[in-house]
Scaffold this motif. Sequence first.
Motif, PDB file in Angstrom:
ATOM      1  N   LEU A   2       0.822  -1.197   0.000  1.00  0.00           N
ATOM      2  CA  LEU A   2       0.000   0.000   0.000  1.00  0.00           C
ATOM      3  C   LEU A   2       0.866   1.261   0.000  1.00  0.00           C
ATOM      4  O   LEU A   2       0.516   2.252  -0.617  1.00  0.00           O
ATOM      5  CB  LEU A   2      -0.958  -0.026   1.184  1.00  0.00           C
ATOM      6  CG  LEU A   2      -2.023  -1.121   1.126  1.00  0.00           C
ATOM      7  CD1 LEU A   2      -2.803  -1.168   2.430  1.00  0.00           C
ATOM      8  CD2 LEU A   2      -2.943  -0.936  -0.040  1.00  0.00           C
ATOM      9  N   PHE A   3       1.977   1.207   0.733  1.00  0.00           N
ATOM     10  CA  PHE A   3       2.896   2.346   0.744  1.00  0.00           C
ATOM     11  C   PHE A   3       3.368   2.679  -0.673  1.00  0.00           C
ATOM     12  O   PHE A   3       3.393   3.839  -1.072  1.00  0.00           O
ATOM     13  CB  PHE A   3       4.097   2.035   1.644  1.00  0.00           C
ATOM     14  CG  PHE A   3       5.174   3.070   1.590  1.00  0.00           C
ATOM     15  CD1 PHE A   3       5.095   4.208   2.365  1.00  0.00           C
ATOM     16  CD2 PHE A   3       6.276   2.903   0.764  1.00  0.00           C
ATOM     17  CE1 PHE A   3       6.085   5.181   2.309  1.00  0.00           C
ATOM     18  CE2 PHE A   3       7.272   3.862   0.697  1.00  0.00           C
ATOM     19  CZ  PHE A   3       7.175   5.001   1.471  1.00  0.00           C
ATOM     20  N   LYS A   4       3.718   1.660  -1.434  1.00  0.00           N
ATOM     21  CA  LYS A   4       4.194   1.862  -2.807  1.00  0.00           C
ATOM     22  C   LYS A   4       3.095   2.488  -3.667  1.00  0.00           C
ATOM     23  O   LYS A   4       3.364   3.412  -4.453  1.00  0.00           O
ATOM     24  CB  LYS A   4       4.646   0.523  -3.394  1.00  0.00           C
ATOM     25  CG  LYS A   4       5.113   0.590  -4.819  1.00  0.00           C
ATOM     26  CD  LYS A   4       6.508   1.144  -4.913  1.00  0.00           C
ATOM     27  CE  LYS A   4       7.096   0.896  -6.297  1.00  0.00           C
ATOM     28  NZ  LYS A   4       7.397   2.127  -6.985  1.00  0.00           N
ATOM     29  N   TYR A   5       1.872   1.995  -3.540  1.00  0.00           N
ATOM     30  CA  TYR A   5       0.760   2.581  -4.294  1.00  0.00           C
ATOM     31  C   TYR A   5       0.581   4.057  -3.936  1.00  0.00           C
ATOM     32  O   TYR A   5       0.369   4.902  -4.810  1.00  0.00           O
ATOM     33  CB  TYR A   5      -0.550   1.847  -4.026  1.00  0.00           C
ATOM     34  CG  TYR A   5      -0.620   0.464  -4.603  1.00  0.00           C
ATOM     35  CD1 TYR A   5      -0.143   0.165  -5.871  1.00  0.00           C
ATOM     36  CD2 TYR A   5      -1.182  -0.568  -3.871  1.00  0.00           C
ATOM     37  CE1 TYR A   5      -0.214  -1.109  -6.389  1.00  0.00           C
ATOM     38  CE2 TYR A   5      -1.261  -1.856  -4.377  1.00  0.00           C
ATOM     39  CZ  TYR A   5      -0.775  -2.115  -5.648  1.00  0.00           C
ATOM     40  OH  TYR A   5      -0.842  -3.393  -6.152  1.00  0.00           O
ATOM     41  N   GLU A   6       0.645   4.348  -2.654  1.00  0.00           N
ATOM     42  CA  GLU A   6       0.433   5.729  -2.212  1.00  0.00           C
ATOM     43  C   GLU A   6       1.539   6.652  -2.717  1.00  0.00           C
ATOM     44  O   GLU A   6       1.255   7.775  -3.158  1.00  0.00           O
ATOM     45  CB  GLU A   6       0.330   5.780  -0.691  1.00  0.00           C
ATOM     46  CG  GLU A   6      -0.942   5.151  -0.180  1.00  0.00           C
ATOM     47  CD  GLU A   6      -0.918   4.784   1.285  1.00  0.00           C
ATOM     48  OE1 GLU A   6      -2.004   4.523   1.834  1.00  0.00           O
ATOM     49  OE2 GLU A   6       0.173   4.731   1.899  1.00  0.00           O
TER      50      GLU A   6
END
Length: 75
Positions: free
Chosen positions: A1-5
């Motif tokens: 999720l961090f990467k998507y954000e």
Amino acid sequence: LFKYETDLGNYYHHQAKNQDKAAFFRKAAARRKQIADCLMWDKDKGAYYDYDFTINKRISYESATMFWPLWAGMA
């Protein structure tokens, strides 16, 4: 999720020119990193470990998922 954000934050900043959405996603990524560092980072071992939410405890064994924060740019 961090990467998507972080990816979405960069997209909205550079491509879509929407600074409000860019700021939203960058703030979400920063918050997620802060939580991950608190729950999953082991400073003595210098690595991220999985966290088991069912027992509210960091797992002590090493696995391939330890490298995901490196890939995502979190570490």
